[in-house]
Enzyme design. Structure first.
Site, PDB file in Angstrom:
ATOM      1  N   HIS A   1      -2.590  -1.790   4.770  1.00  0.00           N
ATOM      2  CA  HIS A   1      -1.193  -1.767   4.296  1.00  0.00           C
ATOM      3  C   HIS A   1      -0.433  -2.853   5.046  1.00  0.00           C
ATOM      4  CE1 HIS A   1      -1.785   2.065   2.158  1.00  0.00           C
ATOM      5  NE2 HIS A   1      -2.617   2.329   3.146  1.00  0.00           N
TER       6      HIS A   1
ATOM      7  N   ASP B   1      -7.843   1.442   6.845  1.00  0.00           N
ATOM      8  CA  ASP B   1      -6.597   2.080   6.401  1.00  0.00           C
ATOM      9  C   ASP B   1      -5.462   1.752   7.381  1.00  0.00           C
ATOM     10  OD1 ASP B   1      -4.779   3.522   4.951  1.00  0.00           O
ATOM     11  OD2 ASP B   1      -5.600   5.498   5.421  1.00  0.00           O
TER      12      ASP B   1
ATOM     13  N   HIS C   1       3.428   1.744  11.509  1.00  0.00           N
ATOM     14  CA  HIS C   1       4.753   2.380  11.538  1.00  0.00           C
ATOM     15  C   HIS C   1       5.397   2.025  12.875  1.00  0.00           C
ATOM     16  CE1 HIS C   1       4.035   4.757   7.951  1.00  0.00           C
ATOM     17  NE2 HIS C   1       2.906   5.204   8.455  1.00  0.00           N
TER      18      HIS C   1
END
Ligand SMILES: [Zn+2]
Length: 435
Positions: free
Chosen positions: A63, A309, A313
């Site tokens: 991501h 993955d 954050h």
């Protein structure tokens, strides 16, 4: 400038090669591989004595958060993190803001990746518009614009009829559907694996069945359609069993697992009597039994790839209450070292298998032409590994904007020494010793 890599141990599962040799890359393409290539002034030379030369590693699930959440990561910092981790190619998931469900967003990602110019970035687009499981995206147009597969990652394609349509369309386009297997009606607002730890801390659990039920459905649909199905970040013993059964029946299905699900279980979540949000992700860390089943799946070929993955954050987002902290951990910069140290050095798998899992197989699944192998005519994407050099994982060394990593403080042996993309060195480990 051409690049000559001298005296490295080339280990390439695709061409069944394991030998010491020289490799010449000209204009970004592998030109020659032989026992001795004479150096000339037009070449930059890397002395790879004592290093393993692997086909460039490929992370098939990351991501990058751009567009929309650049405070967590962007294409530039994500590219640097990839290069630091030895990844020459990465596949980015579509749950950005806006969602990558149309060619405008795809184009923006592809163009920005080119501007940054560090690693190859291959986008996966959404199966359904805005990840809502209602209406298919324009899959044909997306593929024409560089998309390598489709996923509603972060969500499951819960709408069964739509999932079947997606498989049918993917079959005609010859691209994979990458499923995030989670039945949201079962996982609901669960926080961690449903079991002893969730009970002890009064946290809502995510049962293993939430994953297994979807995998069962997906395999049934795939059996009907005969398309390209890839199950990502599997975490349960049940998932391994279902995939083993499907493969035995000759159904085309592939799967990946993350380093954290291979190396950690739910007991790691508790630190100093509290739950630590750097161990909070989806799917959650499961039981020791599940972890053992995943390792068995890796050894026996039921699982095809390891993917990180990588889910950045910010520290502020992760620092609050466990229950409000977002799901996900980063992984690109630690992926090779932790798996090499804990699974290869201990003899669970060998280095050749690790390279298959991190390069050969992801290149096959996404049909990345000219990648995932070291052969004349292939792209000059290589990762040079130093198996003897020690590491200690420290947040301050991360190139990612985020440091939500469950492996901080881990020590071991085996590091990425150089990352080479299209014949260009995009990462070189400093010669300073690790403190
Ligand atoms: Zn996911």
């Amino acid at each position: 400038m051409n690049l000559l890599i001298k005296n490295g141990r080339l280990l390439d599962p695709a061409s069944q090669t394991d030998k010491t040799c020289d490799i010449l890359i000209e204009n970004g393409i592998i030109k020659e591989i032989s026992s001795l290539i004479i150096t000339s002034v037009s070449m930059e030379v890397i002395d790879a004595s004592g290093l393993v030369v692997s086909p460039g590693l490929i992370d098939m699930h990351v991501h990058l958060r751009e567009p929309g959440q650049e405070h967590k990561e962007d294409i530039e910092t994500g590219s640097r993190a990839a290069a630091h981790g030895g990844f020459t190619s990465i596949v980015c998931m579509p749950n950005t803001s806006p969602v990558n469900d149309n060619i405008k967003v795809t184009g923006r990602i592809v163009n920005r990746a080119k501007e940054v110019g560090l690693v190859n970035i291959f986008p996966v687009a959404a199966v359904s518009k805005n990840l809502e499981s209602q209406e298919l995206t324009d899959m044909a147009a997306l593929v024409e614009n560089g998309v390598k597969g489709f996923s509603d990652d972060g969500r499951c394609v819960v709408n069964d009829a739509l999932f079947k349509q997606a498989l049918q369309k993917a079959k005609t386009l010859q691209v994979p559907i990458i499923e995030h297997p989670e039945d949201h009606n079962i996982s609901l607002d669960g926080q961690i694996n449903e079991g002893e730890i969730s009970a002890k801390f009064g946290l809502k659990g995510i049962p293993a069945e939430s994953e297994d039920i979807i995998i069962d459905r997906d395999i049934r649909r795939q059996e009907e359609v005969g398309s390209f199905l890839h199950l990502t970040h599997i975490s349960t013993a049940g998932a391994v069993q279902l995939i083993a059964g499907a493969k035995k029946r000759g159904i085309q299905v592939t799967a990946d697992v993350t380093p954290h699900h291979l190396l950690l279980d739910e007991t790691f979540i508790v630190k100093d009597g509290k739950c630590d949000s750097n161990y909070k992700m989806k799917p959650p860390l499961r039981t020791g039994k599940d972890r053992q089943a995943l390792i068995e799946g890796l050894k026996t070929g039921i699982i095809d790839c390891i993917a990180t993955d990588h889910a950045p954050h910010s520290t502020e987002e992760k620092a609050g209450e466990f229950e409000t902290a977002p799901f996900g951990v980063i992984g690109m910069e630690t992926a090779f070292s932790v798996i090499y140290d804990r699974l290869v050095r201990t003899g669970v798998i060998d280095l050749k298998r690790l390279i298959e899992l991190y390069s050969t197989n992801p290149a096959k699944i996404f049909d990345l032409q000219g990648r995932g192998a070291v052969k004349p005519g292939f792209t000059g994407d290589l990762t040079l590994l130093n198996l003897e050099r020690s590491f200690k994982i420290r947040a301050e060394d991360f190139q990612s904007k985020s440091s939500n990593c469950p492996f901080i403080g881990w020590e071991g042996k085996g590091v990425v020494e150089y990352t080479i993309v299209g014949g260009k060195v995009v990462y070189k480990k400093s010669s300073l010793p690790v403190p």
